[in-house]
Design a protein around this motif. Sequence first.
Motif, short mmCIF file in Angstrom:
data_model
loop_
_atom_site.label_atom_id
_atom_site.label_comp_id
_atom_site.label_asym_id
_atom_site.label_seq_id
_atom_site.Cartn_x
_atom_site.Cartn_y
_atom_site.Cartn_z
N TYR A 175 -7.37 26.58 28.35
CA TYR A 175 -8.77 26.14 28.36
C TYR A 175 -9.48 26.91 27.24
N THR A 176 -9.92 26.19 26.23
CA THR A 176 -10.57 26.82 25.09
C THR A 176 -12.07 26.57 25.17
N GLY A 177 -12.83 27.65 25.01
CA GLY A 177 -14.28 27.50 25.03
C GLY A 177 -14.96 28.80 25.38
N SER A 178 -16.25 28.69 25.59
CA SER A 178 -17.08 29.80 26.02
C SER A 178 -17.65 29.39 27.37
N PHE A 179 -17.22 30.04 28.44
CA PHE A 179 -17.51 29.60 29.80
C PHE A 179 -18.50 30.55 30.48
N LYS A 180 -19.33 29.99 31.38
CA LYS A 180 -20.32 30.79 32.11
C LYS A 180 -20.21 30.51 33.59
N LEU A 181 -20.21 31.58 34.37
CA LEU A 181 -20.26 31.50 35.83
C LEU A 181 -21.48 32.28 36.28
N ARG A 182 -22.42 31.60 36.90
CA ARG A 182 -23.68 32.23 37.29
C ARG A 182 -23.81 32.37 38.81
N ALA A 183 -22.74 32.14 39.55
CA ALA A 183 -22.79 32.24 41.02
C ALA A 183 -21.73 33.22 41.50
N ALA A 184 -21.92 33.72 42.71
CA ALA A 184 -20.95 34.62 43.33
C ALA A 184 -19.82 33.79 43.91
N ALA A 185 -19.03 33.21 43.03
CA ALA A 185 -17.91 32.36 43.42
C ALA A 185 -16.60 33.07 43.12
N LYS A 186 -15.51 32.55 43.67
CA LYS A 186 -14.17 33.08 43.40
C LYS A 186 -13.41 32.05 42.57
N VAL A 187 -12.82 32.50 41.48
CA VAL A 187 -12.06 31.63 40.59
C VAL A 187 -10.60 32.05 40.65
N TYR A 188 -9.72 31.10 40.95
CA TYR A 188 -8.29 31.36 41.06
C TYR A 188 -7.54 30.55 40.00
N GLY A 189 -6.90 31.22 39.07
CA GLY A 189 -6.08 30.55 38.06
C GLY A 189 -4.63 30.48 38.50
N ASN A 190 -3.80 29.94 37.61
CA ASN A 190 -2.36 29.84 37.80
C ASN A 190 -1.97 28.92 38.95
N CYS A 191 -2.81 27.94 39.24
CA CYS A 191 -2.51 26.98 40.31
C CYS A 191 -1.57 25.90 39.78
N VAL A 192 -0.70 25.41 40.64
CA VAL A 192 0.24 24.36 40.25
C VAL A 192 -0.35 22.97 40.41
N GLY A 193 -1.46 22.87 41.10
CA GLY A 193 -2.12 21.58 41.24
C GLY A 193 -1.91 20.92 42.57
N THR A 194 -1.44 21.69 43.56
CA THR A 194 -1.25 21.15 44.91
C THR A 194 -1.88 22.05 45.97
N GLU A 195 -2.44 23.20 45.55
CA GLU A 195 -2.96 24.18 46.49
C GLU A 195 -4.10 23.62 47.33
N THR A 196 -4.10 24.04 48.58
CA THR A 196 -5.23 23.79 49.47
C THR A 196 -5.81 25.11 49.98
N GLU A 197 -5.09 26.19 49.71
CA GLU A 197 -5.52 27.55 50.07
C GLU A 197 -5.45 28.40 48.80
N PRO A 198 -6.25 29.46 48.71
CA PRO A 198 -6.21 30.32 47.52
C PRO A 198 -4.81 30.90 47.29
N PRO A 199 -4.35 30.88 46.05
CA PRO A 199 -3.05 31.49 45.75
C PRO A 199 -3.14 33.01 45.86
N THR A 200 -1.99 33.64 46.01
CA THR A 200 -1.93 35.10 46.04
C THR A 200 -1.23 35.57 44.77
N TYR A 201 -1.59 36.76 44.33
CA TYR A 201 -1.04 37.31 43.10
C TYR A 201 -0.45 38.67 43.40
N THR A 202 0.77 38.90 42.92
CA THR A 202 1.39 40.20 43.10
C THR A 202 1.54 40.94 41.77
#
Length: 150
Positions: A64-91
Amino acid sequence: MEKKFLLVGALLLAGGFSTMNADVIYVTESGSGDGTSWSSAASLEDALSWAAAGDEVFVAKGTYTGSFKLRAAAKVYGNCVGTETEPPTYTTAEGLETFLKGPGGKRVLYLDGKASEIYGLDISGGDASTETTGVGRGGGVYINLNSATL
């Protein structure tokens, strides 16, 4: 007259409850939908602008190329395969395949949401030298006056 007052009060009360439920916004590289499911995924820029406090943004693997802004207290989870319904976990940070790349001359990610959380993203290529907020600081990520978890 009393019935109108009660109706208005009921509508306000119902609106208050709807904001208490966190939403999930789904994102893909080619997203152009409303973000309510993987099949109607949104762009990252749209998802971050729509996110409200408590929302979760699931970002599919990709660049994802660009300049991005998040102005809310949200949670962003990357590295998703595109089928998740629950937040992924990272080790570990190894194997991340969700890349936020700077567009040149701008920072990559600006966080202005109190206690926003960012997981599973590889962020690079930012430049804050021409920014108007925090000039020269936070080329990759700039956290404006608040806390965040990266």
